[in-house]
Motif scaffolding. Structure first.
Motif, PDB file in Angstrom:
ATOM      1  N   ASP A 137     -11.592   1.025  10.683  1.00 41.36           N
ATOM      2  CA  ASP A 137     -11.335   0.296   9.425  1.00 41.36           C
ATOM      3  C   ASP A 137     -11.662  -1.177   9.663  1.00 41.36           C
ATOM      4  OD1 ASP A 137      -9.318   1.274   6.856  1.00 41.36           O
ATOM      5  OD2 ASP A 137      -9.796  -0.868   7.016  1.00 41.36           O
ATOM      6  N   PHE A 138     -12.068  -1.880   8.584  1.00 37.34           N
ATOM      7  CA  PHE A 138     -12.363  -3.294   8.812  1.00 37.34           C
ATOM      8  C   PHE A 138     -11.179  -4.191   8.476  1.00 37.34           C
ATOM      9  CE2 PHE A 138     -15.026  -4.005   4.584  1.00 37.34           C
ATOM     10  CZ  PHE A 138     -13.905  -3.707   3.829  1.00 37.34           C
ATOM     11  N   ALA A 139     -10.071  -3.616   8.003  1.00 38.93           N
ATOM     12  CA  ALA A 139      -8.904  -4.427   7.648  1.00 38.93           C
ATOM     13  C   ALA A 139      -7.841  -4.327   8.741  1.00 38.93           C
ATOM     14  CB  ALA A 139      -8.341  -3.963   6.310  1.00 38.93           C
TER      15      ALA A 139
ATOM     16  N   TYR B  19       0.807  -1.210   0.000  1.00 40.11           N
ATOM     17  CA  TYR B  19       0.000   0.000   0.000  1.00 40.11           C
ATOM     18  C   TYR B  19       0.849   1.273   0.000  1.00 40.11           C
ATOM     19  CZ  TYR B  19      -3.940   3.042   0.906  1.00 40.11           C
ATOM     20  OH  TYR B  19      -4.885   4.022   0.804  1.00 40.11           O
TER      21      TYR B  19
ATOM     22  N   ALA C 254     -11.415   9.672   3.976  1.00 37.49           N
ATOM     23  CA  ALA C 254     -10.649   9.906   2.743  1.00 37.49           C
ATOM     24  C   ALA C 254     -10.481   8.604   1.971  1.00 37.49           C
ATOM     25  CB  ALA C 254      -9.279  10.492   3.080  1.00 37.49           C
ATOM     26  N   SER C 255     -10.888   8.624   0.724  1.00 40.85           N
ATOM     27  CA  SER C 255     -10.638   7.510  -0.220  1.00 40.85           C
ATOM     28  C   SER C 255     -11.195   6.177   0.271  1.00 40.85           C
ATOM     29  CB  SER C 255      -9.121   7.347  -0.481  1.00 40.85           C
ATOM     30  OG  SER C 255      -8.529   8.555  -0.813  1.00 40.85           O
ATOM     31  N   ALA C 256     -12.288   6.186   0.993  1.00 36.26           N
ATOM     32  CA  ALA C 256     -12.812   4.931   1.545  1.00 36.26           C
ATOM     33  C   ALA C 256     -14.295   4.698   1.224  1.00 36.26           C
ATOM     34  CB  ALA C 256     -12.606   4.906   3.060  1.00 36.26           C
TER      35      ALA C 256
ATOM     36  N   MET D 116      -4.322  -3.056   7.948  1.00 37.15           N
ATOM     37  CA  MET D 116      -4.181  -1.599   7.817  1.00 37.15           C
ATOM     38  C   MET D 116      -4.096  -0.986   9.213  1.00 37.15           C
ATOM     39  SD  MET D 116      -4.110  -0.922   4.659  1.00 37.15           S
ATOM     40  CE  MET D 116      -4.891  -0.127   3.302  1.00 37.15           C
TER      41      MET D 116
ATOM     42  N   GLY E 293     -12.716   4.431   7.548  1.00 34.48           N
ATOM     43  CA  GLY E 293     -11.839   3.815   6.545  1.00 34.48           C
ATOM     44  C   GLY E 293     -10.452   4.428   6.654  1.00 34.48           C
ATOM     45  N   CYS E 294      -9.933   4.425   7.874  1.00 31.36           N
ATOM     46  CA  CYS E 294      -8.704   5.192   8.193  1.00 31.36           C
ATOM     47  C   CYS E 294      -7.451   4.594   7.574  1.00 31.36           C
ATOM     48  CB  CYS E 294      -8.529   5.301   9.698  1.00 31.36           C
ATOM     49  SG  CYS E 294      -8.345   3.680  10.499  1.00 31.36           S
ATOM     50  N   GLY E 295      -7.485   3.309   7.192  1.00 31.01           N
ATOM     51  CA  GLY E 295      -6.305   2.670   6.608  1.00 31.01           C
ATOM     52  C   GLY E 295      -5.108   2.745   7.538  1.00 31.01           C
TER      53      GLY E 295
ATOM     54  N   ALA F  88      -3.372   7.895   6.767  1.00 29.64           N
ATOM     55  CA  ALA F  88      -3.079   9.059   5.906  1.00 29.64           C
ATOM     56  C   ALA F  88      -3.730  10.334   6.449  1.00 29.64           C
ATOM     57  CB  ALA F  88      -3.533   8.791   4.482  1.00 29.64           C
TER      58      ALA F  88
ATOM     59  N   GLY G 284     -14.019  -2.032  12.522  1.00 27.45           N
ATOM     60  CA  GLY G 284     -15.456  -1.929  12.287  1.00 27.45           C
ATOM     61  C   GLY G 284     -15.756  -1.717  10.821  1.00 27.45           C
ATOM     62  N   ASN G 285     -16.999  -2.023  10.468  1.00 26.93           N
ATOM     63  CA  ASN G 285     -17.458  -1.946   9.083  1.00 26.93           C
ATOM     64  C   ASN G 285     -18.461  -0.801   8.975  1.00 26.93           C
ATOM     65  OD1 ASN G 285     -18.703  -2.325   6.629  1.00 26.93           O
ATOM     66  ND2 ASN G 285     -18.919  -4.539   6.870  1.00 26.93           N
ATOM     67  N   PHE G 286     -18.147   0.196   8.123  1.00 30.71           N
ATOM     68  CA  PHE G 286     -19.077   1.339   8.058  1.00 30.71           C
ATOM     69  C   PHE G 286     -20.386   0.996   7.342  1.00 30.71           C
ATOM     70  CE2 PHE G 286     -15.533   2.731   5.041  1.00 30.71           C
ATOM     71  CZ  PHE G 286     -16.157   2.353   3.852  1.00 30.71           C
ATOM     72  N   ASP G 287     -20.479  -0.197   6.770  1.00 31.04           N
ATOM     73  CA  ASP G 287     -21.756  -0.629   6.187  1.00 31.04           C
ATOM     74  C   ASP G 287     -22.661  -1.298   7.222  1.00 31.04           C
ATOM     75  OD1 ASP G 287     -21.613   0.211   3.508  1.00 31.04           O
ATOM     76  OD2 ASP G 287     -20.106  -1.326   3.122  1.00 31.04           O
TER      77      ASP G 287
HETATM   78  C1  SAM Z   1      -7.954   3.422  -0.209  1.00 29.86           C
HETATM   79  S1  SAM Z   1      -7.894   3.065   1.519  1.00 29.86           S
HETATM   80  C2  SAM Z   1      -7.834   4.709   2.219  1.00 29.86           C
HETATM   81  C3  SAM Z   1      -7.201   4.698   3.589  1.00 29.86           C
HETATM   82  C4  SAM Z   1      -6.970   6.070   4.186  1.00 29.86           C
HETATM   83  N1  SAM Z   1      -8.225   6.726   4.560  1.00 29.86           N
HETATM   84  C5  SAM Z   1      -6.172   6.930   3.249  1.00 29.86           C
HETATM   85  O1  SAM Z   1      -6.627   8.043   2.953  1.00 29.86           O
HETATM   86  O2  SAM Z   1      -5.092   6.503   2.809  1.00 29.86           O
HETATM   87  C6  SAM Z   1      -9.564   2.561   1.893  1.00 29.86           C
HETATM   88  C7  SAM Z   1      -9.708   1.982   3.270  1.00 29.86           C
HETATM   89  O3  SAM Z   1     -11.086   1.790   3.536  1.00 29.86           O
HETATM   90  C8  SAM Z   1     -11.235   0.572   4.232  1.00 29.86           C
HETATM   91  N2  SAM Z   1     -12.614   0.111   4.019  1.00 29.86           N
HETATM   92  C9  SAM Z   1     -13.214  -0.202   2.842  1.00 29.86           C
HETATM   93  N3  SAM Z   1     -14.481  -0.557   3.050  1.00 29.86           N
HETATM   94  C10 SAM Z   1     -14.703  -0.481   4.393  1.00 29.86           C
HETATM   95  C11 SAM Z   1     -15.833  -0.734   5.230  1.00 29.86           C
HETATM   96  N4  SAM Z   1     -16.998  -1.146   4.723  1.00 29.86           N
HETATM   97  N5  SAM Z   1     -15.714  -0.531   6.570  1.00 29.86           N
HETATM   98  C12 SAM Z   1     -14.530  -0.111   7.088  1.00 29.86           C
HETATM   99  N6  SAM Z   1     -13.416   0.131   6.348  1.00 29.86           N
HETATM  100  C13 SAM Z   1     -13.508  -0.048   5.012  1.00 29.86           C
HETATM  101  C14 SAM Z   1     -10.180  -0.344   3.637  1.00 29.86           C
HETATM  102  O4  SAM Z   1      -9.864  -1.419   4.499  1.00 29.86           O
HETATM  103  C15 SAM Z   1      -9.013   0.630   3.449  1.00 29.86           C
HETATM  104  O5  SAM Z   1      -8.163   0.684   4.567  1.00 29.86           O
END
Ligand code: SAM
Length: 228
Positions: free
Chosen positions: A64-66, A14, A106-108, A69, A43-45, A48, A84-87
Motif C-alpha cells: 500500500d502507498f499509505a 476508516y 480488494a477495493s483498491a 494504513m 492496496g492492502c489497507g 481486510a 509501494g505504488n501499484f502504478d
Molecule cells: C478502499 S481501501 C481498501 C483496503 C483493503 N484492500 C480493504 O479491502 O479494505 C484502498 C487502498 O488502496 C490503497 N491505494 C490506492 N491507490 C494505491 C496505489 N496506487 N498504490 C498502492 N496503494 C494504493 C489506499 O491507500 C487504500 O489503503
C-alpha cells in the motif's frame, strides 16, 4: 499521490466507514477456489484481505502507498507490509524476486491511474488472481443529480482490459449503504476517502445536491474477477 493522502487522512475514520469494503473482502476470499500459501495483496489497507484468510500461509505481502494504513495492518513472521505504488512499474520489479502463488486485490485497483498498465504488469507474474474493483455505478444516483462524470471505469471497460491479460470469470455485485440521515450520508462521502480527493462542487452546489438527493442510501457496484 494525492489519493494516498486522502486515504491516510481518513485512516482514522476508516474502520467505521468501511462496511462495504469489509463485505467485498469477505466475498472475494470466500469465492477463491484454492487456498494459496504465498500471497501478494495490492492496496492492502489495514488488512481486510489478510483478516479474511483462515488457512495457514507461509508468506503474505501487503502493498500500500499509505503509511497510515500499513501501520495498522497485521504483521507476523508470515505477514509483511511493503510501502509501494501499484502504478509504479518499479514496484513489480522489486516483487519479481519474491515467491508468490496468488495475487489478490480488494477495493483498491479502481484508484489506479492506468489499470491496463497494472494488469499488464500483474500478468507477467503468471499467477492466478482474485480482484474486486469498484465501478462507475458507484454513487450512480448522486453523480446523475450532481451532473458529474463518474471517476471510476465502468465494468465493461474493466472487463475489456482484464480479458487482454487473463483468463477470468466475472461477477458484478451491487451494494447499498443506508444512513440515518442525508447529513450522515454526506459525512460518509467526506470522511471515508471514497471521493478520490475530488472537490468539484461548490458549497452552493453541494447544498443543492443534499436537498435534491432522493434517499438516505448510497449505491456501490463492484466487479469481482477470478482466474478460471
Ligand atoms: C478502499 S481501501 C481498501 C483496503 C483493503 N484492500 C480493504 O479491502 O479494505 C484502498 C487502498 O488502496 C490503497 N491505494 C490506492 N491507490 C494505491 C496505489 N496506487 N498504490 C498502492 N496503494 C494504493 C489506499 O491507500 C487504500 O489503503
Amino acid at each position: 499521490m494525492k489519493i494516498a493522502k486522502e486515504f491516510s487522512k481518513h485512516a482514522l475514520y476508516y474502520d467505521s466507514y468501511n462496511t462495504i469494503q469489509k463485505k467485498v473482502a469477505r466475498k472475494l476470499i470466500a469465492d477463491m477456489k484454492s487456498k494459496p500459501k504465498n500471497i501478494l495483496d495490492l492496496g492492502c489497507g489495514k488488512g481486510a484481505v489478510c483478516n479474511e484468510i483462515s488457512w495457514k500461509i507461509d508468506n503474505f505481502v501487503g502493498v500500500d502507498f499509505a503509511e497510515a494504513m500499513l501501520s495498522s495492518h497485521p504483521k507476523s513472521d508470515a505477514i509483511t507490509c511493503k510501502r509501494g505504488n501499484f502504478d509504479d512499474t518499479q514496484l513489480f520489479e522489486e516483487l519479481k524476486n519474491e515467491k508468490f502463488d496468488y495475487i489478490i486485490s480488494a477495493s483498491a485497483l479502481q484508484w489506479s491511474v492506468d489499470i491496463d498498465k497494472v494488469l499488464n504488469s500483474l500478468s507477467n507474474f503468471n499467477l492466478p488472481i482474485s480482484l474486486a474493483i469498484f465501478t462507475c455505478n458507484t454513487f450512480k444516483t448522486l453523480h446523475k443529480i450532481a451532473n458529474v462524470q463518474p471517476l471510476l471505469l465502468c465494468s465493461d471497460d474493466i472487463k475489456k482490459i482484464a480479458d487482454r491479460y487473463f483468463k477470468v470469470k466475472y461477477e458484478l455485485v451491487s451494494y447499498t449503504l443506508e444512513f440515518n440521515s442525508k447529513h450522515e450520508l454526506f459525512q460518509y462521502i467526506k470522511k471515508s476517502g471514497v471521493s478520490g480527493s475530488r472537490k468539484i462542487l461548490s458549497y452552493k452546489q453541494t447544498r443543492k445536491l443534499i436537498n435534491e438527493y432522493p434517499h438516505n442510501v448510497l449505491e456501490f457496484e463492484v466487479l469481482f474477477i477470478h482466474s478460471v
